[in-house]
Design an enzyme around this catalytic site. Structure first.
Site, PDB file in Angstrom:
ATOM      1  N   LYS A 117      11.430  38.401   2.276  1.00  0.00           N
ATOM      2  CA  LYS A 117      11.191  37.969   3.663  1.00  0.00           C
ATOM      3  C   LYS A 117      12.120  38.687   4.625  1.00  0.00           C
ATOM      4  O   LYS A 117      11.751  38.946   5.772  1.00  0.00           O
ATOM      5  CB  LYS A 117      11.334  36.449   3.796  1.00  0.00           C
ATOM      6  CG  LYS A 117      10.180  35.711   3.152  1.00  0.00           C
ATOM      7  CD  LYS A 117      10.001  34.321   3.731  1.00  0.00           C
ATOM      8  CE  LYS A 117       8.767  33.660   3.151  1.00  0.00           C
ATOM      9  NZ  LYS A 117       8.593  32.274   3.571  1.00  0.00           N
ATOM     10  N   LYS A 199       1.119  39.710  -5.265  1.00  0.00           N
ATOM     11  CA  LYS A 199       0.627  38.328  -5.148  1.00  0.00           C
ATOM     12  C   LYS A 199      -0.282  38.172  -3.930  1.00  0.00           C
ATOM     13  O   LYS A 199      -0.025  38.775  -2.890  1.00  0.00           O
ATOM     14  CB  LYS A 199       1.853  37.415  -4.995  1.00  0.00           C
ATOM     15  CG  LYS A 199       1.594  35.949  -5.202  1.00  0.00           C
ATOM     16  CD  LYS A 199       2.796  35.113  -4.759  1.00  0.00           C
ATOM     17  CE  LYS A 199       2.937  35.098  -3.268  1.00  0.00           C
ATOM     18  NZ  LYS A 199       3.853  34.101  -2.722  1.00  0.00           N
ATOM     19  N   LYS A 202      -0.558  34.615   2.139  1.00  0.00           N
ATOM     20  CA  LYS A 202      -1.230  34.383   3.414  1.00  0.00           C
ATOM     21  C   LYS A 202      -0.672  35.245   4.537  1.00  0.00           C
ATOM     22  O   LYS A 202      -1.272  35.344   5.599  1.00  0.00           O
ATOM     23  CB  LYS A 202      -1.298  32.895   3.778  1.00  0.00           C
ATOM     24  CG  LYS A 202       0.002  32.147   3.855  1.00  0.00           C
ATOM     25  CD  LYS A 202      -0.282  30.661   4.110  1.00  0.00           C
ATOM     26  CE  LYS A 202       0.915  29.790   4.154  1.00  0.00           C
ATOM     27  NZ  LYS A 202       1.603  29.227   3.167  1.00  0.00           N
TER      28      LYS A 202
HETATM   29  P1  TYM Z   1       4.297  28.185  -0.305  1.00  0.00           P
HETATM   30  O1  TYM Z   1       3.957  27.391   0.889  1.00  0.00           O
HETATM   31  O2  TYM Z   1       4.512  29.645  -0.163  1.00  0.00           O
HETATM   32  O3  TYM Z   1       3.197  27.987  -1.428  1.00  0.00           O
HETATM   33  C1  TYM Z   1       2.830  26.683  -1.832  1.00  0.00           C
HETATM   34  C2  TYM Z   1       2.511  26.619  -3.304  1.00  0.00           C
HETATM   35  O4  TYM Z   1       1.442  27.512  -3.641  1.00  0.00           O
HETATM   36  C3  TYM Z   1       1.849  28.397  -4.662  1.00  0.00           C
HETATM   37  N1  TYM Z   1       1.233  29.708  -4.409  1.00  0.00           N
HETATM   38  C4  TYM Z   1       0.562  30.400  -5.340  1.00  0.00           C
HETATM   39  N2  TYM Z   1       0.257  30.125  -6.617  1.00  0.00           N
HETATM   40  C5  TYM Z   1      -0.448  31.061  -7.299  1.00  0.00           C
HETATM   41  N3  TYM Z   1      -0.854  32.228  -6.764  1.00  0.00           N
HETATM   42  C6  TYM Z   1      -0.570  32.546  -5.481  1.00  0.00           C
HETATM   43  N4  TYM Z   1      -0.980  33.685  -4.953  1.00  0.00           N
HETATM   44  C7  TYM Z   1       0.161  31.603  -4.702  1.00  0.00           C
HETATM   45  N5  TYM Z   1       0.600  31.577  -3.413  1.00  0.00           N
HETATM   46  C8  TYM Z   1       1.252  30.415  -3.257  1.00  0.00           C
HETATM   47  C9  TYM Z   1       3.368  28.466  -4.540  1.00  0.00           C
HETATM   48  O5  TYM Z   1       3.968  28.878  -5.740  1.00  0.00           O
HETATM   49  C10 TYM Z   1       3.702  27.044  -4.176  1.00  0.00           C
HETATM   50  O6  TYM Z   1       3.746  26.225  -5.313  1.00  0.00           O
HETATM   51  N6  TYM Z   1       9.080  26.890  -0.743  1.00  0.00           N
HETATM   52  C11 TYM Z   1       7.722  26.508  -1.044  1.00  0.00           C
HETATM   53  C12 TYM Z   1       7.320  25.202  -0.410  1.00  0.00           C
HETATM   54  C13 TYM Z   1       8.229  24.089  -0.717  1.00  0.00           C
HETATM   55  C14 TYM Z   1       8.325  23.370  -1.947  1.00  0.00           C
HETATM   56  C15 TYM Z   1       9.335  22.394  -1.746  1.00  0.00           C
HETATM   57  C16 TYM Z   1       7.661  23.469  -3.167  1.00  0.00           C
HETATM   58  C17 TYM Z   1       9.136  23.536   0.134  1.00  0.00           C
HETATM   59  N7  TYM Z   1       9.813  22.520  -0.473  1.00  0.00           N
HETATM   60  C18 TYM Z   1       9.703  21.517  -2.762  1.00  0.00           C
HETATM   61  C19 TYM Z   1       8.028  22.581  -4.188  1.00  0.00           C
HETATM   62  C20 TYM Z   1       9.038  21.628  -3.981  1.00  0.00           C
HETATM   63  C21 TYM Z   1       6.797  27.581  -0.530  1.00  0.00           C
HETATM   64  O7  TYM Z   1       7.122  28.345   0.333  1.00  0.00           O
HETATM   65  O8  TYM Z   1       5.555  27.538  -1.056  1.00  0.00           O
END
Ligand code: TYM
Length: 335
Positions: A117, A199, A202
């Site tokens: 990032k 990956k 978004k």
């Molecule tokens: P975020 O918002 O980027 O993504 C949310 C969840 O979706 C999964 N994910 C994917 N899984 C498979 N293939 C992909 N291409 C893909 N893109 C996204 C991510 O692994 C995630 O599980 N920091 C976290 C959000 C968060 C969180 C938490 C998660 C904040 N606090 C506490 C668990 C527990 C994040 O940015 O995910």
């Protein structure tokens, strides 16, 4: 959520920084729904995480509600799970401050997501981006979560969470449960349709590389038709040598439940054209009911708001207990 329930606790979250993709469904949401019956689940819209990258305020407000609606459309049931917005439970920020004093500058600097990032947002490498994983650790530890269903990219943050919890427990005596990551065997890393070695994300500017959960059937089918594969027309699961085909096989498996072996048999001797069309149709059939439910749910803002208000109250009750313990242990005076 039942008070004093003996069920194990699950917590997870998604940032409301854009419309969710099929990656979020495969890596997270799908499992969230599957876990609801057996565990006490808390699912959170991580809007505090989202502001580590500049957001337009009106867009963030709108997307917060859209994300909540997508959780429900995917099958998160507010009768079974607690659904809430992170910023509405102040303990997340409060615990983050304490845990910041346990996180090392060096270890945060090593986080892959921070490095990625920072490279993408060179004009705004803010301290929030740097301490982002500490906020995530607080999200998890506040609820004494046993397991955290996430995609592969969050594994490193989970390891950090475990380390912070262990460090705190060691210094101040047992306070936090040490959480386990829950990463699905298939679907934990859905790849970009245009560059299957990275990956699906978004923030990708190329719309053809992503499938959004509100894409129409036609858009889904067309995007999959255009997906990058390889030049040897053989449908075989081999992530190292055939990442594009393997990614499409993963999507096909998730949409239909058909095993990789049977997919290989089904398309033996066929070209990629037939294969992609079948994957496109199967994925469209998988997403369509979710999209239709979403379009209904998003119309009823009042219902969404009341679910989220109730969720924040429930989450707050649990989070407060942990924070009180932490404040006492670190020596914050309470009158
Ligand atoms: P975020 O918002 O980027 O993504 C949310 C969840 O979706 C999964 N994910 C994917 N899984 C498979 N293939 C992909 N291409 C893909 N893109 C996204 C991510 O692994 C995630 O599980 N920091 C976290 C959000 C968060 C969180 C938490 C998660 C904040 N606090 C506490 C668990 C527990 C994040 O940015 O995910």
């Amino acid at each position: 959520m039942e008070e004093n329930s003996t069920k194990k606790v699950i917590l997870s979250g998604i940032q409301p920084s854009g419309i969710l993709t099929i990656g979020h469904l495969a890596g997270a949401l799908k499992n969230w729904v599957a876990l609801q019956d057996s565990f006490s689940c808390l699912y959170m819209i991580a809007n505090m995480h989202a502001i580590t990258v500049r957001q337009n305020a009106a867009d963030l407000r709108r997307r917060t509600l859209e994300t909540a609606a997508l959780f429900l459309a995917a099958g998160v049931d507010p009768e079974k799970s607690v659904l809430f917005i992170q910023s509405q439970v102040p303990e997340h920020a409060q615990l983050t401050w304490v845990l910041n004093t346990f996180a090392g500058y060096g270890e945060l600097g090593k986080m892959t997501q921070f490095k990625d990032k920072s490279a993408k947002n060179a004009e705004n490498i803010n301290c929030g981006l740097f301490t982002y994983p500490v906020l995530m650790a607080s999200d998890i530890l506040l609820y004494q979560a046993d397991a955290v269903p996430v995609g592969e990219d969050q594994k490193q943050h989970l390891e950090l969470t475990r380390n912070l919890a262990q460090r705190f427990n060691y210094y101040y005596s047992d306070t936090f449960k040490i959480p386990e990551p829950y990463i699905p065997k298939i679907g934990s890393r859905i790849m970009s349709l245009q560059d299957p070695t990275s990956k699906m994300s978004k923030s990708d500017e190329n719309q053809n590389s992503l499938i959004y959960l509100n894409d129409s059937n036609e858009e889904i089918i067309n995007k999959i038709k255009r997906a990058v594969t390889d030049s040897n027309a053989e449908v075989r699961f081999d992530e190292a040598n055939k990442p594009g085909v393997s990614n499409l096989m993963t999507l096909y498996h998730l949409a239909t439940g058909i095993s990789f072996e049977d997919i290989e048999k089904e398309f033996a001797g066929h070209g990629y054209g037939d294969f992609k069309l079948s994957v496109g149709k199967a994925v469209a059939d998988w997403i369509a009911p979710l999209r239709e439910r979403y379009n209904e749910i998003i119309k009823d803002k009042k219902r969404l708001e009341s679910i989220l208000i109730y969720g924040a109250e429930e989450a707050h009750k649990i989070a407060r207990k942990t924070l009180d313990k932490v404040y006492k242990k670190v020596g914050f005076v309470r009158f």
